[in-house]
Design an enzyme around this catalytic site. Structure first.
Site, short mmCIF file in Angstrom:
data_model
loop_
_atom_site.label_atom_id
_atom_site.label_comp_id
_atom_site.label_asym_id
_atom_site.label_seq_id
_atom_site.Cartn_x
_atom_site.Cartn_y
_atom_site.Cartn_z
N ARG A 123 -46.51 37.56 -10.58
CA ARG A 123 -46.05 37.25 -9.22
C ARG A 123 -46.48 38.30 -8.20
NH1 ARG A 123 -41.82 35.63 -12.58
NH2 ARG A 123 -40.80 37.63 -12.33
N GLU A 160 -36.87 43.85 -24.89
CA GLU A 160 -35.69 43.75 -25.74
C GLU A 160 -36.09 43.43 -27.18
OE1 GLU A 160 -31.53 43.33 -26.86
OE2 GLU A 160 -32.80 44.59 -25.61
#
Length: 236
Positions: A123, A160
């Site tokens: 983005r 994660e």
């Protein structure tokens, strides 16, 4: 909470006031934790002291951008609040205002010292080229691994579950050239930090990192260490 428009990030949230969430493997996701017990997006007006609000709301360009940020509860998973920048891109006036605000900040902060704008996959590519054009500069791309041809340098950063990797073409920069990194949003700061490390491998100097939105409760700017950071809108 609603955004603190054009203001420094607020102090850390009160204990127990937020649900901590982590970004997806695709990069920093535009979401913020939902307050406990809340099921809808926060009020549309900023909950800030009157003097700060008056100063921020006096900037019509910043208002144009802030009004185009949408909030979606429980997306992409339950317990998170997604900050959607799509309406900013859809509205040419708001998008132009976001580029103008970022460009004006960089002109004041760095004058003519910037050599290139670096856009982050993916983005950041929406804002990087337009910001570079506004400043009369070139834009270089920092991409996910395997997307760039020719010799590249690569760095990895932890997620994660597992890790992700970024790369840049080896000849994108000369040693000592000065760069500003841009993305749409700063969450935990892992991708932005990795981008700074990658530019360091090319012996470039990162003058600053900037984004449209910052999720202050995730403390991403702390991960950037001594690298200055600026955002137009701050959300908890």
């Amino acid at each position: 909470m609603a955004p603190l428009l054009g203001a420094p990030p607020p102090p850390p949230s009160r204990a127990g006031a937020e649900l901590l969430s982590l970004p997806l493997a695709s990069g920093p996701a535009p979401w913020a934790p939902l307050p406990l017990g809340a099921g809808a997006e926060p009020p549309s007006r900023p909950l800030v002291p009157a003097t700060r609000a008056e100063v921020a709301m006096a900037d019509p360009e910043l208002q144009l951008v802030a009004r185009r940020i949408r909030s979606f509860p429980d997306f992409p998973i339950p317990g998170v609040l997604f900050r959607d920048i799509s309406p900013v891109l859809k509205d040419p006036t708001s998008f132009r205002a976001s580029i103008s605000l970022l460009a004006n900040h960089l002109k004041k902060a760095h004058g003519g010292r910037i050599d290139y704008i670096a856009g982050l996959d993916s983005r950041g590519f929406l804002f990087g080229p337009s910001l570079a054009q506004e400043l009369g500069l070139g834009c270089i791309l920092i991409r996910k691994r395997g997307k760039l041809p020719g010799p590249t340098v690569c760095t990895s950063y932890a997620l994660e579950y597992g890790k992700a990797e970024l790369e840049i073409q080896r000849d994108a920069l000369e040693p000592g050239q000065k760069v500003v990194v841009v993305d749409d949003l700063l969450a935990t700061g892992g991708t932005m930090c990795a981008a700074c490390e990658l530019l360091g491998q090319l012996q470039a100097e990162v003058l600053e990192c900037v984004s449209l939105v910052e999720l202050t409760s995730l403390k991403g700017r702390e991960k950037l260490g001594a690298v200055p950071f600026f955002s137009l809108l701050q959300y908890e």
